[in-house]
Design a protein around this motif. Structure first.
Motif, PDB file in Angstrom:
ATOM      1  N   ILE A 171      34.329  48.791  39.752  1.00  0.00           N
ATOM      2  CA  ILE A 171      35.261  47.675  39.967  1.00  0.00           C
ATOM      3  C   ILE A 171      36.621  47.993  39.363  1.00  0.00           C
ATOM      4  CG2 ILE A 171      35.723  45.273  39.341  1.00  0.00           C
ATOM      5  CD1 ILE A 171      32.735  44.774  39.597  1.00  0.00           C
ATOM      6  N   ILE A 172      36.623  48.531  38.155  1.00  0.00           N
ATOM      7  CA  ILE A 172      37.887  48.884  37.502  1.00  0.00           C
ATOM      8  C   ILE A 172      38.606  49.965  38.301  1.00  0.00           C
ATOM      9  CG2 ILE A 172      38.901  49.872  35.412  1.00  0.00           C
ATOM     10  CD1 ILE A 172      36.578  48.575  33.869  1.00  0.00           C
ATOM     11  N   PHE A 173      37.862  50.920  38.823  1.00  0.00           N
ATOM     12  CA  PHE A 173      38.463  51.984  39.620  1.00  0.00           C
ATOM     13  C   PHE A 173      39.120  51.423  40.880  1.00  0.00           C
ATOM     14  CE2 PHE A 173      38.270  55.741  42.432  1.00  0.00           C
ATOM     15  CZ  PHE A 173      38.975  56.623  41.631  1.00  0.00           C
ATOM     16  N   THR A 174      38.453  50.472  41.526  1.00  0.00           N
ATOM     17  CA  THR A 174      39.023  49.838  42.714  1.00  0.00           C
ATOM     18  C   THR A 174      40.290  49.071  42.371  1.00  0.00           C
ATOM     19  OG1 THR A 174      36.804  49.618  43.621  1.00  0.00           O
ATOM     20  CG2 THR A 174      38.515  48.257  44.606  1.00  0.00           C
ATOM     21  N   LYS A 175      40.264  48.335  41.273  1.00  0.00           N
ATOM     22  CA  LYS A 175      41.456  47.587  40.859  1.00  0.00           C
ATOM     23  C   LYS A 175      42.594  48.526  40.483  1.00  0.00           C
ATOM     24  CE  LYS A 175      39.603  43.336  40.458  1.00  0.00           C
ATOM     25  NZ  LYS A 175      40.115  42.092  40.931  1.00  0.00           N
ATOM     26  N   ALA A 176      42.260  49.668  39.877  1.00  0.00           N
ATOM     27  CA  ALA A 176      43.301  50.633  39.506  1.00  0.00           C
ATOM     28  C   ALA A 176      43.953  51.230  40.748  1.00  0.00           C
ATOM     29  CB  ALA A 176      42.709  51.726  38.630  1.00  0.00           C
ATOM     30  N   ILE A 177      43.187  51.500  41.768  1.00  0.00           N
ATOM     31  CA  ILE A 177      43.763  52.022  43.014  1.00  0.00           C
ATOM     32  C   ILE A 177      44.641  50.961  43.672  1.00  0.00           C
ATOM     33  CG2 ILE A 177      43.183  52.765  45.354  1.00  0.00           C
ATOM     34  CD1 ILE A 177      40.834  54.277  44.137  1.00  0.00           C
ATOM     35  N   ASN A 178      44.194  49.716  43.632  1.00  0.00           N
ATOM     36  CA  ASN A 178      44.988  48.625  44.204  1.00  0.00           C
ATOM     37  C   ASN A 178      46.282  48.393  43.437  1.00  0.00           C
ATOM     38  OD1 ASN A 178      43.238  48.150  46.300  1.00  0.00           O
ATOM     39  ND2 ASN A 178      42.119  46.541  45.213  1.00  0.00           N
ATOM     40  N   ALA A 179      46.347  48.796  42.186  1.00  0.00           N
ATOM     41  CA  ALA A 179      47.564  48.629  41.395  1.00  0.00           C
ATOM     42  C   ALA A 179      48.707  49.446  41.965  1.00  0.00           C
ATOM     43  CB  ALA A 179      47.302  49.012  39.947  1.00  0.00           C
ATOM     44  N   PHE A 180      48.405  50.523  42.661  1.00  0.00           N
ATOM     45  CA  PHE A 180      49.454  51.353  43.242  1.00  0.00           C
ATOM     46  C   PHE A 180      50.096  50.701  44.472  1.00  0.00           C
ATOM     47  CE2 PHE A 180      47.050  54.603  40.912  1.00  0.00           C
ATOM     48  CZ  PHE A 180      48.095  55.157  40.196  1.00  0.00           C
TER      49      PHE A 180
END
Length: 160
Positions: A31-40
């Motif tokens: 979940i954190i990885f998905t949110k980190a990608i969405n931050a870009f």
């Protein structure tokens, strides 16, 4: 076998809780990885930098949490397994000492075979109980948390 491990119930409980932590880190990491990608995808540069720093710190925190969980799991199950091995060896040795003299004259009960039996059989029992229970508990926690997350995502998508 677990009745022999009753004095270490608190070690097993802490080890199981550490397994839950370690098993929960993997789905949380996704979940954190998905949110980190969405931050870009954010347009505002300051907001993007804040989100990237925030999720980077969450990665470090989940790594630290995973380290603590793995350490506690290995340490607690190893400690309880070693105490179980010591207890089993002591009981086996007492049982050997309570035998009649003629029992030691049999070829299957010579000194070498008895010491080998004390060394190997108790260690085999520890290998079947200690850390393996923890690993099994870890995989169950990981499996059920992953199913729960997938079902919640599914129902969130269906209901919205």
């Amino acid at each position: 076998m677990l009745s022999l491990n009753k004095p270490e119930w608190y070690l097993i409980l802490i080890g199981c809780l550490a397994c839950l932590i370690t098993g929960g880190v993997q789905p949380a990491f996704s979940i954190i990885f998905t949110k980190a990608i969405n931050a870009f995808q954010k347009c505002d540069r300051a907001e993007q930098e804040y989100a990237i720093v925030f999720y980077s710190l969450l990665f470090v925190f989940t790594g630290f949490l995973c380290f603590i969980g793995n350490f506690l799991q290995s340490f607690m199950f190893g400690w309880s397994g070693e105490n179980l091995t010591k207890r089993i060896r002591s009981k086996c040795f007492r049982a050997m000492l309570s035998q009649e003299i003629g029992w030691y004259d049999m070829s299957e009960n010579n000194v070498g075979k008895l010491t080998t039996r004390l060394a190997t059989e108790a260690a085999a029992i520890q290998g079947a109980t200690g850390v393996r229970i923890g690993v099994r508990f870890l995989y169950y926690a990981f499996f059920f948390l992953t199913i729960k997350m997938n079902l919640s995502i599914f129902f969130f998508v269906v209901l919205n």
